[in-house]
Design an enzyme around this catalytic site. Sequence first.
Site, PDB file in Angstrom:
ATOM      1  CB  SER A  63      -0.898  -0.149   1.241  1.00 54.77           C
ATOM      2  OG  SER A  63      -2.243  -0.612   0.763  1.00 54.77           O
ATOM      3  CE  LYS A  66      -3.692   0.333  -1.598  1.00 57.90           C
ATOM      4  NZ  LYS A  66      -4.482  -0.388  -0.285  1.00 57.90           N
ATOM      5  CE1 TYR A 188      -5.541  -1.471  -4.378  1.00 58.14           C
ATOM      6  CE2 TYR A 188      -5.761  -4.007  -4.446  1.00 58.14           C
ATOM      7  CZ  TYR A 188      -5.624  -2.711  -3.886  1.00 58.14           C
ATOM      8  OH  TYR A 188      -5.626  -2.673  -2.363  1.00 58.14           O
ATOM      9  CE1 TYR A 240      -3.535  -0.397   5.382  1.00 57.24           C
ATOM     10  CE2 TYR A 240      -2.223  -0.818   7.120  1.00 57.24           C
ATOM     11  CZ  TYR A 240      -2.563  -0.877   5.835  1.00 57.24           C
ATOM     12  OH  TYR A 240      -1.573  -1.509   4.583  1.00 57.24           O
ATOM     13  CB  VAL A 258      -0.208  -5.716   4.010  1.00 61.41           C
ATOM     14  CG1 VAL A 258      -1.347  -5.470   4.576  1.00 61.41           C
ATOM     15  CG2 VAL A 258      -0.425  -6.182   2.669  1.00 61.41           C
TER      16      VAL A 258
HETATM   17  N1  GLU Z   1      -2.387  -5.427  -1.686  1.00 57.90           N
HETATM   18  C1  GLU Z   1      -2.908  -5.167  -0.609  1.00 57.90           C
HETATM   19  C2  GLU Z   1      -4.421  -5.605  -0.394  1.00 57.90           C
HETATM   20  O1  GLU Z   1      -5.062  -5.065  -1.432  1.00 57.90           O
HETATM   21  C3  GLU Z   1      -2.397  -3.954   0.071  1.00 57.90           C
HETATM   22  C4  GLU Z   1      -2.903  -3.857   1.310  1.00 57.90           C
HETATM   23  C5  GLU Z   1      -1.868  -2.890   2.176  1.00 57.90           C
HETATM   24  O2  GLU Z   1      -0.913  -2.974   2.067  1.00 57.90           O
HETATM   25  O3  GLU Z   1      -2.193  -2.002   3.027  1.00 57.90           O
HETATM   26  O4  GLU Z   1      -5.111  -5.864   0.285  1.00 57.90           O
END
Ligand code: GLU
Length: 304
Positions: A63, A66, A188, A240, A258
């Site tokens: 993430s 992102k 994604y 989060y 993650v």
């Molecule tokens: N590829 C992971 C997912 O979609 C990313 C989640 C993350 O790193 O927070 O759940």
Amino acid sequence: MDIKEILNSLHTKIKSLPHQGEQATYIPELLTVDADRFGVYVANLDLTGIGVGDYEQAFSIQSIAKVLSVSLAYQLCGESIWSRVGVEPSGTAFNSLLQLEADNGIPRNPFINSGAMVICDILITALDDPKEDFLTFVKTIANNPTLSYSTQIAESEKEIGYRNIALCNLIKSFDNLNNEPDEVLDFYFNLCSLEMSCEAVAKLFLYLANNGTCPISGTDVLTLSQSKRINALMQTCGFYDESGEFSFKVGLPGKSGVGGGIVAIHPDQYAIVVWSPRLNAKGNSYKGMLFLEEFTSLTEQSIF
Ligand code: GLU
């Protein structure tokens, strides 16, 4: 103590603490990584930097990517992106279907999974060859032609990504995707599979410490105002439903993934990346959070 001594002593101390948490199991390929890895890199605006432990080893940034995708969408499409995705902390798990349903398919922010999918959709519409063009964007900022996606990680996540598939279809059902869910999900999963070392991520993210311009390559990624806003989003939404806790304990804008990585920014000073794969219950690196809390306490260098 100077920064180097602080990094070394904290690395030794926190590496030897008892382990807590575990790696993300819903992306099976992530389990092939040695959970005891622990790397840290601080990149300064004057282009000096210091690394400790496994800072040169590439890991799955998940993430953290992102932040890069929303930066490119912001650069290309400006303020219009905020009509499709919000700027509020989610206060729920990063993959919540319930919240997306309650919010009529407008994700709370670009860092939860649904929000990142909407950003992927915006980029698919805006770019000729989304996966390739996005990778070129990242390589150019970092001045690093070796960066790449991990096909194994992307495929591994895609194979059992039932919840992400559900989220993407739910957004589509609310008419907040212009492209087909399959295409959005493919982009994604690839985005999340980017692999980089702590050193490479820290240098790449210096643009957010430098008002939007990367000092490594001289690339203007964001305007001053856009850079301020992305930092604000990282401060409020980067962890989060543990974003308040990170802000409270560390006092820097940041983003976790993650794969066990965390990037944090001190505007006008430095970018720091910590990587330790075991995650706490909220999905953030357990030792990474501890490290950054002690780092900003000892250096007295949080933004507050
Ligand atoms: N590829 C992971 C997912 O979609 C990313 C989640 C993350 O790193 O927070 O759940």
